[in-house]
Design a protein around this motif. Structure first.
Motif, PDB file in Angstrom:
ATOM      1  N   LEU A  21      -1.656   9.761  -3.856  1.00  0.00           N
ATOM      2  CA  LEU A  21      -0.290   9.025  -3.404  1.00  0.00           C
ATOM      3  C   LEU A  21       0.716   9.828  -4.114  1.00  0.00           C
ATOM      4  O   LEU A  21       1.724  10.131  -3.418  1.00  0.00           O
ATOM      5  CB  LEU A  21      -0.173   7.662  -3.589  1.00  0.00           C
ATOM      6  CG  LEU A  21      -1.000   6.719  -2.833  1.00  0.00           C
ATOM      7  CD1 LEU A  21      -1.012   5.441  -3.320  1.00  0.00           C
ATOM      8  CD2 LEU A  21      -0.604   6.656  -1.403  1.00  0.00           C
ATOM      9  N   ASP A  24       0.769  13.211  -2.471  1.00  0.00           N
ATOM     10  CA  ASP A  24       1.374  13.495  -1.062  1.00  0.00           C
ATOM     11  C   ASP A  24       2.917  13.158  -1.141  1.00  0.00           C
ATOM     12  O   ASP A  24       3.376  13.826  -0.113  1.00  0.00           O
ATOM     13  CB  ASP A  24       0.696  12.379  -0.400  1.00  0.00           C
ATOM     14  CG  ASP A  24      -0.891  12.622  -0.043  1.00  0.00           C
ATOM     15  OD1 ASP A  24      -1.129  13.751  -0.078  1.00  0.00           O
ATOM     16  OD2 ASP A  24      -1.535  11.747   0.406  1.00  0.00           O
ATOM     17  N   GLU A  79       5.398   7.747   8.049  1.00  0.00           N
ATOM     18  CA  GLU A  79       3.871   8.039   8.016  1.00  0.00           C
ATOM     19  C   GLU A  79       3.423   7.860   6.346  1.00  0.00           C
ATOM     20  O   GLU A  79       2.243   6.884   6.202  1.00  0.00           O
ATOM     21  CB  GLU A  79       3.285   9.182   8.581  1.00  0.00           C
ATOM     22  CG  GLU A  79       1.947   9.425   8.409  1.00  0.00           C
ATOM     23  CD  GLU A  79       1.350  11.001   8.701  1.00  0.00           C
ATOM     24  OE1 GLU A  79       2.372  12.041   8.923  1.00  0.00           O
ATOM     25  OE2 GLU A  79       0.128  11.324   8.598  1.00  0.00           O
ATOM     26  N   TYR A  80       4.093   8.426   5.403  1.00  0.00           N
ATOM     27  CA  TYR A  80       3.616   8.269   4.177  1.00  0.00           C
ATOM     28  C   TYR A  80       4.096   6.948   3.645  1.00  0.00           C
ATOM     29  O   TYR A  80       2.939   6.278   2.788  1.00  0.00           O
ATOM     30  CB  TYR A  80       4.454   9.427   3.025  1.00  0.00           C
ATOM     31  CG  TYR A  80       4.156   9.032   1.850  1.00  0.00           C
ATOM     32  CD1 TYR A  80       2.965   9.607   1.440  1.00  0.00           C
ATOM     33  CD2 TYR A  80       5.062   8.493   0.929  1.00  0.00           C
ATOM     34  CE1 TYR A  80       2.762   9.462  -0.058  1.00  0.00           C
ATOM     35  CE2 TYR A  80       4.949   8.386  -0.238  1.00  0.00           C
ATOM     36  CZ  TYR A  80       3.438   8.604  -0.853  1.00  0.00           C
ATOM     37  OH  TYR A  80       3.538   8.488  -2.056  1.00  0.00           O
ATOM     38  N   LYS A  82       3.550   3.971   4.862  1.00  0.00           N
ATOM     39  CA  LYS A  82       2.457   3.128   5.079  1.00  0.00           C
ATOM     40  C   LYS A  82       1.438   3.252   4.197  1.00  0.00           C
ATOM     41  O   LYS A  82       0.961   2.260   3.912  1.00  0.00           O
ATOM     42  CB  LYS A  82       1.984   3.564   6.809  1.00  0.00           C
ATOM     43  CG  LYS A  82       2.745   2.985   7.862  1.00  0.00           C
ATOM     44  CD  LYS A  82       2.232   3.553   9.271  1.00  0.00           C
ATOM     45  CE  LYS A  82       3.287   3.457  10.339  1.00  0.00           C
ATOM     46  NZ  LYS A  82       2.822   4.071  11.427  1.00  0.00           N
ATOM     47  N   LYS A  83       1.149   4.544   3.746  1.00  0.00           N
ATOM     48  CA  LYS A  83      -0.002   4.500   2.767  1.00  0.00           C
ATOM     49  C   LYS A  83       0.437   4.154   1.630  1.00  0.00           C
ATOM     50  O   LYS A  83      -0.310   3.504   0.726  1.00  0.00           O
ATOM     51  CB  LYS A  83      -0.375   6.130   2.727  1.00  0.00           C
ATOM     52  CG  LYS A  83      -1.083   6.753   3.937  1.00  0.00           C
ATOM     53  CD  LYS A  83      -1.655   8.184   3.631  1.00  0.00           C
ATOM     54  CE  LYS A  83      -1.368   9.115   4.628  1.00  0.00           C
ATOM     55  NZ  LYS A  83      -1.358  10.533   4.423  1.00  0.00           N
TER      56      LYS A  83
END
Lengths: 106, 106
Positions: A21, A24, A79-80, A82-83
């Protein structure tokens, strides 16, 4: 560094892929030109009374509030996000125009 | 800016002398040589879901964990800390060695 800072703190879930995480988020910061700086770190004080359980701090610097808004809305960030949210127990976030009263000169 | 950051967030009490408390923290940071940088700001996102009620963020940078410890124990900081705590409803603080993955070059 002047500009406006988007500061995020996280308390990750047990078993979350924390390293991935963080990696990213770094990739995201490096890829988007509107992100002027990306600094982060893990708390070493480890005093829950003061940390409120947050272990990681991420500081992204932008030139303007408009750039922060563009970052938040950017499909890559959405998008990131959400993770990131899936891996965190709690999140703190603030945006603040930065007043620099002292800066390292050496 | 590398080194170790001492990050403090505050939710001030209703009626607290916020401007004076910020000014006094600035003075403290300017007077103590071990404080390498002092940056701060007030949240403009104002979303309690994310801010957890914290309105102000203060970031002090030091060269080492030893310097942070010396700052915390410094009589001037201890004295200031009493006033700061008296004026705040809640405080968050973390110390983190800073990883700089991206830095403004222009």
């Amino acid at each position: 560094m002047a500009g406006i800072k988007h500061l995020v703190m996280a308390k990750f879930k047990e078993g979350a892929a924390v390293e991935q995480l963080v990696l990213d988020m770094k990739k995201l910061a490096l890829e988007l030109d509107i992100v002027k700086s990306f600094e982060w770190g893990e708390d070493v004080m480890k005093n829950d009374k003061y940390s409120h359980g947050f272990t990681h701090t991420f500081i992204l610097t932008f030139d303007s509030a408009e750039d922060v808004a563009a970052y938040i809305k950017h499909p890559r960030h959405v998008e990131y996000g959400k993770k990131f949210r899936a891996g965190t127990e709690k999140i703190l976030a603030v945006d603040f125009p930065t007043v620099i009263d002292k800066i390292r000169t050496a």
